[in-house]
Design a protein around this motif. Structure first.
Motif, PDB file in Angstrom:
ATOM      1  N   LEU A   1       0.814  -1.217   0.000  1.00 27.75           N
ATOM      2  CA  LEU A   1       0.000   0.000   0.000  1.00 27.75           C
ATOM      3  C   LEU A   1       0.849   1.268   0.000  1.00 27.75           C
ATOM      4  O   LEU A   1       0.521   2.251  -0.656  1.00 27.75           O
ATOM      5  CB  LEU A   1      -0.894   0.035   1.243  1.00 27.75           C
ATOM      6  N   MET A   2       1.927   1.255   0.754  1.00 25.20           N
ATOM      7  CA  MET A   2       2.694   2.480   0.978  1.00 25.20           C
ATOM      8  C   MET A   2       3.678   2.826  -0.134  1.00 25.20           C
ATOM      9  O   MET A   2       3.956   4.007  -0.354  1.00 25.20           O
ATOM     10  CB  MET A   2       3.448   2.384   2.306  1.00 25.20           C
ATOM     11  N   ILE A   3       4.211   1.854  -0.815  1.00 25.12           N
ATOM     12  CA  ILE A   3       5.213   2.155  -1.852  1.00 25.12           C
ATOM     13  C   ILE A   3       4.628   3.023  -2.963  1.00 25.12           C
ATOM     14  O   ILE A   3       5.258   4.008  -3.364  1.00 25.12           O
ATOM     15  CB  ILE A   3       5.884   0.872  -2.358  1.00 25.12           C
ATOM     16  N   PRO A   4       3.426   2.753  -3.492  1.00 28.03           N
ATOM     17  CA  PRO A   4       2.872   3.676  -4.491  1.00 28.03           C
ATOM     18  C   PRO A   4       2.636   5.085  -3.930  1.00 28.03           C
ATOM     19  O   PRO A   4       2.855   6.083  -4.620  1.00 28.03           O
ATOM     20  CB  PRO A   4       1.554   3.025  -4.911  1.00 28.03           C
ATOM     21  N   ILE A   5       2.201   5.166  -2.672  1.00 25.24           N
ATOM     22  CA  ILE A   5       1.988   6.476  -2.055  1.00 25.24           C
ATOM     23  C   ILE A   5       3.316   7.218  -1.940  1.00 25.24           C
ATOM     24  O   ILE A   5       3.414   8.412  -2.243  1.00 25.24           O
ATOM     25  CB  ILE A   5       1.309   6.316  -0.683  1.00 25.24           C
ATOM     26  N   CYS A   6       4.351   6.510  -1.530  1.00 32.12           N
ATOM     27  CA  CYS A   6       5.675   7.134  -1.407  1.00 32.12           C
ATOM     28  C   CYS A   6       6.222   7.547  -2.773  1.00 32.12           C
ATOM     29  O   CYS A   6       6.911   8.565  -2.873  1.00 32.12           O
ATOM     30  CB  CYS A   6       6.639   6.185  -0.701  1.00 32.12           C
ATOM     31  N   ALA A   7       5.906   6.784  -3.799  1.00 29.37           N
ATOM     32  CA  ALA A   7       6.353   7.154  -5.145  1.00 29.37           C
ATOM     33  C   ALA A   7       5.715   8.475  -5.575  1.00 29.37           C
ATOM     34  O   ALA A   7       6.384   9.323  -6.171  1.00 29.37           O
ATOM     35  CB  ALA A   7       6.006   6.048  -6.140  1.00 29.37           C
ATOM     36  N   VAL A   8       4.440   8.660  -5.255  1.00 27.54           N
ATOM     37  CA  VAL A   8       3.764   9.922  -5.579  1.00 27.54           C
ATOM     38  C   VAL A   8       4.379  11.063  -4.774  1.00 27.54           C
ATOM     39  O   VAL A   8       4.623  12.158  -5.305  1.00 27.54           O
ATOM     40  CB  VAL A   8       2.244   9.810  -5.324  1.00 27.54           C
ATOM     41  N   LEU A   9       4.645  10.814  -3.492  1.00 25.33           N
ATOM     42  CA  LEU A   9       5.262  11.851  -2.663  1.00 25.33           C
ATOM     43  C   LEU A   9       6.647  12.231  -3.172  1.00 25.33           C
ATOM     44  O   LEU A   9       7.049  13.391  -3.081  1.00 25.33           O
ATOM     45  CB  LEU A   9       5.355  11.381  -1.211  1.00 25.33           C
TER      46      LEU A   9
ATOM     47  N   LEU B   1      10.931  13.231   3.264  1.00 28.74           N
ATOM     48  CA  LEU B   1       9.490  13.038   3.371  1.00 28.74           C
ATOM     49  C   LEU B   1       9.127  11.571   3.178  1.00 28.74           C
ATOM     50  O   LEU B   1       8.373  10.999   3.973  1.00 28.74           O
ATOM     51  CB  LEU B   1       8.753  13.904   2.341  1.00 28.74           C
ATOM     52  N   VAL B   2       9.666  10.948   2.145  1.00 29.49           N
ATOM     53  CA  VAL B   2       9.390   9.534   1.891  1.00 29.49           C
ATOM     54  C   VAL B   2       9.893   8.683   3.054  1.00 29.49           C
ATOM     55  O   VAL B   2       9.205   7.770   3.520  1.00 29.49           O
ATOM     56  CB  VAL B   2      10.007   9.087   0.546  1.00 29.49           C
ATOM     57  N   ALA B   3      11.085   8.969   3.554  1.00 27.64           N
ATOM     58  CA  ALA B   3      11.629   8.208   4.683  1.00 27.64           C
ATOM     59  C   ALA B   3      10.752   8.372   5.922  1.00 27.64           C
ATOM     60  O   ALA B   3      10.500   7.395   6.646  1.00 27.64           O
ATOM     61  CB  ALA B   3      13.058   8.655   4.974  1.00 27.64           C
ATOM     62  N   LEU B   4      10.289   9.584   6.177  1.00 33.70           N
ATOM     63  CA  LEU B   4       9.432   9.828   7.340  1.00 33.70           C
ATOM     64  C   LEU B   4       8.111   9.078   7.219  1.00 33.70           C
ATOM     65  O   LEU B   4       7.678   8.406   8.157  1.00 33.70           O
ATOM     66  CB  LEU B   4       9.168  11.327   7.498  1.00 33.70           C
ATOM     67  N   VAL B   5       7.475   9.184   6.071  1.00 27.77           N
ATOM     68  CA  VAL B   5       6.174   8.533   5.873  1.00 27.77           C
ATOM     69  C   VAL B   5       6.327   7.020   5.938  1.00 27.77           C
ATOM     70  O   VAL B   5       5.573   6.333   6.648  1.00 27.77           O
ATOM     71  CB  VAL B   5       5.552   8.977   4.522  1.00 27.77           C
ATOM     72  N   LEU B   6       7.294   6.471   5.222  1.00 33.48           N
ATOM     73  CA  LEU B   6       7.472   5.023   5.196  1.00 33.48           C
ATOM     74  C   LEU B   6       7.936   4.491   6.558  1.00 33.48           C
ATOM     75  O   LEU B   6       7.413   3.488   7.054  1.00 33.48           O
ATOM     76  CB  LEU B   6       8.470   4.636   4.103  1.00 33.48           C
TER      77      LEU B   6
END
Length: 104
Positions: free
Chosen positions: A50-58, A71-76
């Motif tokens: 679920l999170m990898i596509p969201i992180c790709a958009v971010l 940002l990606v590191a924080l979210v993931l």
């Protein structure tokens, strides 16, 4: 790789990952997924799916590359930590959702 009995297939697995309940025919697979050895790893794999596509958009947001990486590191990192510390509760909720008895 062989499929286990009741394996939901890719489309149903995606729906299951999003939180939807699987039909009765997949009940044994759900029991296996949430109670057999390695269930924490499978919860983590579903979370990352679920999170990898969201992180790709971010990562594509307009900002300097350093900000995007942080940002990606924080979210993931924070979401993965949250899933890991609440894995037991997530498992119990998913078992109840499929009308299965959660282990003690």
């Amino acid at each position: 790789m062989t499929r286990s009995p009741g394996d939901p297939g890719p489309l149903r697995w995606a729906r299951y990952t999003l939180g939807f309940r699987l039909p009765e025919e997949n009940r044994d697979w759900v029991r296996h997924d949430l109670t057999d050895a390695g269930w924490r790893g499978r919860i983590l794999v579903r979370h990352l799916a679920l999170m990898i596509p969201i992180c790709a958009v971010l990562a594509l947001l307009p900002a300097s590359w350093g900000i995007r990486v942080l940002l990606v590191a924080l979210v993931l990192g924070s979401s993965t930590f949250t899933v890991l510390i609440s894995a037991n509760e997530l498992r119990r909720a998913r078992l109840r959702q499929h009308r299965l008895i959660p282990p003690r």
